[in-house]
Structures are given as C-alpha cells and as structure tokens.
Design an enzyme around this catalytic site. Sequence first.
Site, PDB file in Angstrom:
ATOM      1  N   LYS A  70       0.963 -49.546  -4.346  1.00  0.00           N
ATOM      2  CA  LYS A  70       0.712 -48.114  -4.154  1.00  0.00           C
ATOM      3  C   LYS A  70       0.491 -47.728  -2.686  1.00  0.00           C
ATOM      4  O   LYS A  70       0.814 -46.621  -2.287  1.00  0.00           O
ATOM      5  CB  LYS A  70      -0.517 -47.666  -4.971  1.00  0.00           C
ATOM      6  CG  LYS A  70      -0.231 -47.500  -6.454  1.00  0.00           C
ATOM      7  CD  LYS A  70      -1.447 -46.928  -7.172  1.00  0.00           C
ATOM      8  CE  LYS A  70      -1.197 -46.866  -8.664  1.00  0.00           C
ATOM      9  NZ  LYS A  70      -2.325 -46.286  -9.405  1.00  0.00           N
ATOM     10  N   ASP A 106      -2.218 -39.503  -9.690  1.00  0.00           N
ATOM     11  CA  ASP A 106      -3.455 -40.048 -10.270  1.00  0.00           C
ATOM     12  C   ASP A 106      -4.620 -39.072 -10.074  1.00  0.00           C
ATOM     13  O   ASP A 106      -5.437 -38.879 -10.986  1.00  0.00           O
ATOM     14  CB  ASP A 106      -3.833 -41.386  -9.605  1.00  0.00           C
ATOM     15  CG  ASP A 106      -3.051 -42.564 -10.174  1.00  0.00           C
ATOM     16  OD1 ASP A 106      -2.556 -42.463 -11.312  1.00  0.00           O
ATOM     17  OD2 ASP A 106      -2.927 -43.575  -9.464  1.00  0.00           O
TER      18      ASP A 106
HETATM   19  P1  NAP Z   1      -7.360 -52.185  -7.390  1.00  0.00           P
HETATM   20  O1  NAP Z   1      -6.849 -51.375  -6.230  1.00  0.00           O
HETATM   21  O2  NAP Z   1      -6.914 -53.588  -7.543  1.00  0.00           O
HETATM   22  O3  NAP Z   1      -8.981 -52.141  -7.299  1.00  0.00           O
HETATM   23  C1  NAP Z   1      -9.738 -52.886  -8.213  1.00  0.00           C
HETATM   24  C2  NAP Z   1     -11.205 -52.472  -8.097  1.00  0.00           C
HETATM   25  O4  NAP Z   1     -11.950 -53.166  -9.134  1.00  0.00           O
HETATM   26  C3  NAP Z   1     -11.866 -52.850  -6.778  1.00  0.00           C
HETATM   27  O5  NAP Z   1     -12.864 -51.905  -6.466  1.00  0.00           O
HETATM   28  C4  NAP Z   1     -12.491 -54.215  -7.128  1.00  0.00           C
HETATM   29  O6  NAP Z   1     -13.611 -54.540  -6.325  1.00  0.00           O
HETATM   30  C5  NAP Z   1     -12.986 -53.968  -8.527  1.00  0.00           C
HETATM   31  N1  NAP Z   1     -13.139 -55.212  -9.296  1.00  0.00           N
HETATM   32  C6  NAP Z   1     -12.141 -56.004  -9.770  1.00  0.00           C
HETATM   33  N2  NAP Z   1     -12.675 -57.059 -10.436  1.00  0.00           N
HETATM   34  C7  NAP Z   1     -14.031 -56.909 -10.373  1.00  0.00           C
HETATM   35  C8  NAP Z   1     -15.130 -57.671 -10.874  1.00  0.00           C
HETATM   36  N3  NAP Z   1     -14.924 -58.786 -11.591  1.00  0.00           N
HETATM   37  N4  NAP Z   1     -16.374 -57.206 -10.653  1.00  0.00           N
HETATM   38  C9  NAP Z   1     -16.585 -56.064  -9.942  1.00  0.00           C
HETATM   39  N5  NAP Z   1     -15.578 -55.307  -9.429  1.00  0.00           N
HETATM   40  C10 NAP Z   1     -14.317 -55.729  -9.647  1.00  0.00           C
HETATM   41  O7  NAP Z   1      -7.011 -51.483  -8.778  1.00  0.00           O
HETATM   42  P2  NAP Z   1      -6.871 -49.918  -9.060  1.00  0.00           P
HETATM   43  O8  NAP Z   1      -5.452 -49.520  -8.937  1.00  0.00           O
HETATM   44  O9  NAP Z   1      -7.890 -49.218  -8.242  1.00  0.00           O
HETATM   45  O10 NAP Z   1      -7.222 -49.850 -10.627  1.00  0.00           O
HETATM   46  C11 NAP Z   1      -8.573 -49.959 -11.086  1.00  0.00           C
HETATM   47  C12 NAP Z   1      -8.628 -49.670 -12.587  1.00  0.00           C
HETATM   48  O11 NAP Z   1      -8.242 -48.310 -12.823  1.00  0.00           O
HETATM   49  C13 NAP Z   1      -7.684 -50.521 -13.436  1.00  0.00           C
HETATM   50  O12 NAP Z   1      -8.331 -50.909 -14.618  1.00  0.00           O
HETATM   51  C14 NAP Z   1      -6.547 -49.575 -13.770  1.00  0.00           C
HETATM   52  O13 NAP Z   1      -5.909 -49.880 -15.000  1.00  0.00           O
HETATM   53  C15 NAP Z   1      -7.281 -48.269 -13.858  1.00  0.00           C
HETATM   54  N6  NAP Z   1      -6.387 -47.130 -13.616  1.00  0.00           N
HETATM   55  C16 NAP Z   1      -6.227 -46.278 -14.633  1.00  0.00           C
HETATM   56  C17 NAP Z   1      -5.410 -45.185 -14.469  1.00  0.00           C
HETATM   57  C18 NAP Z   1      -5.260 -44.239 -15.612  1.00  0.00           C
HETATM   58  O14 NAP Z   1      -4.333 -43.428 -15.566  1.00  0.00           O
HETATM   59  N7  NAP Z   1      -6.129 -44.289 -16.605  1.00  0.00           N
HETATM   60  C19 NAP Z   1      -4.750 -44.950 -13.252  1.00  0.00           C
HETATM   61  C20 NAP Z   1      -4.951 -45.862 -12.209  1.00  0.00           C
HETATM   62  C21 NAP Z   1      -5.762 -46.967 -12.414  1.00  0.00           C
HETATM   63  P3  NAP Z   1     -13.440 -55.388  -4.970  1.00  0.00           P
HETATM   64  O15 NAP Z   1     -13.093 -54.376  -3.904  1.00  0.00           O
HETATM   65  O16 NAP Z   1     -14.771 -56.005  -4.784  1.00  0.00           O
HETATM   66  O17 NAP Z   1     -12.350 -56.382  -5.204  1.00  0.00           O
END
Ligand code: NAP
Length: 301
Positions: A70, A106
């Site tokens: 992204k 988003d």
């Molecule tokens: P990302 O850029 O990879 O960010 C992941 C985030 O989760 C970071 O803040 C990371 O923290 C944290 N994290 C991951 N594993 C963790 C753990 N074990 N303990 C604590 N924190 C943890 O992913 P993203 O694109 O932001 O997506 C995040 C979530 O949003 C996903 O589940 C995704 O499916 C969801 N999402 C949903 C939609 C929707 O339309 N509903 C749209 C977009 C995303 P660190 O910085 O410490 O690694």
Amino acid sequence: MSEHAPQRVGLIGWPVEHSVSPAMHNAAFQALGLDWWYTLLPTPPGEIASTLAQLRGQRYRGANVTVPHKEAVMAFLDEVESSARTIGAVNTVVVREGRLLGYNTDAPGFLAALQAAGFEPKGSRALVLGAGGAARAVVYALVQAGSTIVLYNRTPQRALELVHHAQGMGGSVTSIASLDSLEPELADFNLLVNATSVGMWPQGNVSPWPETLSLPSHWTVFDLVYNPAETRLLAQARAAGAPAIGGLEMLVQQGALAFELWTGQSPPLEVMRAAARESLARSQQAPVEPALRQDADVATP
Ligand code: NAP
C-alpha cells in the site's frame, strides 16, 4: 486478446489467495450486467513494478492494493489523490487513458461504516490501537471528522511517527507507551478502534485489549479485523454491554467506493455485502494450511 474479453480489475498483494474481494466485486459486476472480472494479482514484495506494467499493458481498468504494497505502490503511480498522499497509502488504483491514478478508500470506508453504526465521530475521544497502514487511514478519517485521538502500538516508535504525521494534518493526536497507564482515564474515551491484525484468522482467539483492563459500557468498539466475523475483542465489548462493530462493513464500504471509481456506476451495496459475508463464511470453513499459519499477521482485504 479477444475483443470479447472482459474488462479486468485485480488485487495486488502477497498473499491474496484468501481474499473475499473477488467474490464481492464479481457479484457486483454481475448484478449490474457489466462484462468485468476481478482477478488475483499475487505480487511478492519487491515485484510491484512488473505487476503495474501488466496493468498498463492489458485490459485492466484498475486494481486494489493490499499488504505489503500500500505504501510502496505510490512511487510507481502517475498521480496520487491528495487524501491518499496525506495518509501515505494507496489501496485503489484506477487506470485512465494508460495513466495509473492512486486513491485511498479505506479512510472514507471506515468513516461510512462507523456512521452507519450510528456513531458520530465529531467531538469524540478515540483510542486507536495500531500504527500500520490501516491505522494511518483510521487516524486520517478521525482527524478529518474532528476526533481527539490517543494512539497505542506494540512498537512505540511507529506510534510516535504516526502521531508526528497526524499532527502535521492538524490533528489532536498523542500516543501512550502502555495501555495500563491509561486506566484512570478510560472513562474519558467513547471510541476504541482496533487497527492491528491481532485477533485475525487463523489466530482468532486473542484480543488486542488486555483481559485485565475494564472496557467501559459507554464505548463504541470498532474492530477492523473482519475474519473471523466475531473476534475476541467484539466478544469482550458485547460482554461489557458496549456497542461492537466488526470490520466487514468497512471492507464492503471501501470496496464500494473502489467499484464506483473504476466503473463510474453506483455500487450495489447489498449484493456486495451478501457476497462478502458468504465468501467469508466459506473461507472460515476451509482448513488452515501450515504455510498460512506463518502468514497469520498478514492482512488481505
Ligand atoms: P500492517 O500495516 O501490517 O500493520 C499491522 C499492525 O498490527 C501494526 O500496528 C502492528 O504493530 C500490529 N500488530 C501485528 N501483530 C501484533 C501483535 N502480535 N501484537 C500487537 N500488535 C501487533 O497491517 P494493516 O494494513 O494496518 O492492517 C491491520 C488490520 O486491519 C488487519 O487485520 C487488516 O485485515 C485490517 N484491515 C481491515 C480493513 C477493512 O476493510 N475491514 C481494511 C484494512 C485493514 P507493530 O507496529 O508493533 O508491528
């Protein structure tokens, strides 16, 4: 390529195999009688340029972009719409006259889902968990809507970077180093947003909210995770008597906005919602393959 081949849109990400977006968009194309097809464009890290070249060269009208591309995709686009530029992430690409234009759906998708659930963000106090791509979109949407935000992330440095970025947008945003430190002030908030991947399938029985901390019943809890539909966090919210919103509606809303950008047509929301729900239910019945377990914290819209 045959003259009768459908117009195409694709999903650029890694991995993408378990996405519900093809089912959601193909149902919408079919409902409107459009000869369009949504396909998967699996793109390993570092290979985004060649997938984008494919978009320019073939019968593609656009694409969705997901983890891990992204942010990286922005450098390869001809134009990035201003809110996507401010957020620092693109999740939708439109191909127009051979040019690639980037958008972020988003942020408005999150806001639409929040408001559809009856929550008015103006003047709210939000606690946002996470500092990745989704958190950036959520923070942007909440700043635009007039929320005051406190951010918590496992890696504090990333939270600080996002705070700095959001303050540049004029937002009232601070961060905290531990959730426990917030205990005396929990009553001052009225919205909790989980924008981390904690609780996501196949590790569905964990929550980003500590079991030891109370969860006030006057909060609205929004979990961006949509697989599983009922996350541990949503169960905690319901047990506390707090309104709970799952991530599926945001997924549908961001998809609907992308659909409109590609086709110029009004998206059939109910068709998309039903197809997304059905595809999700089917994926939850699928066995968990060992390779997917390793990718447990990889998000796939
Ligand atoms: P990302 O850029 O990879 O960010 C992941 C985030 O989760 C970071 O803040 C990371 O923290 C944290 N994290 C991951 N594993 C963790 C753990 N074990 N303990 C604590 N924190 C943890 O992913 P993203 O694109 O932001 O997506 C995040 C979530 O949003 C996903 O589940 C995704 O499916 C969801 N999402 C949903 C939609 C929707 O339309 N509903 C749209 C977009 C995303 P660190 O910085 O410490 O690694």
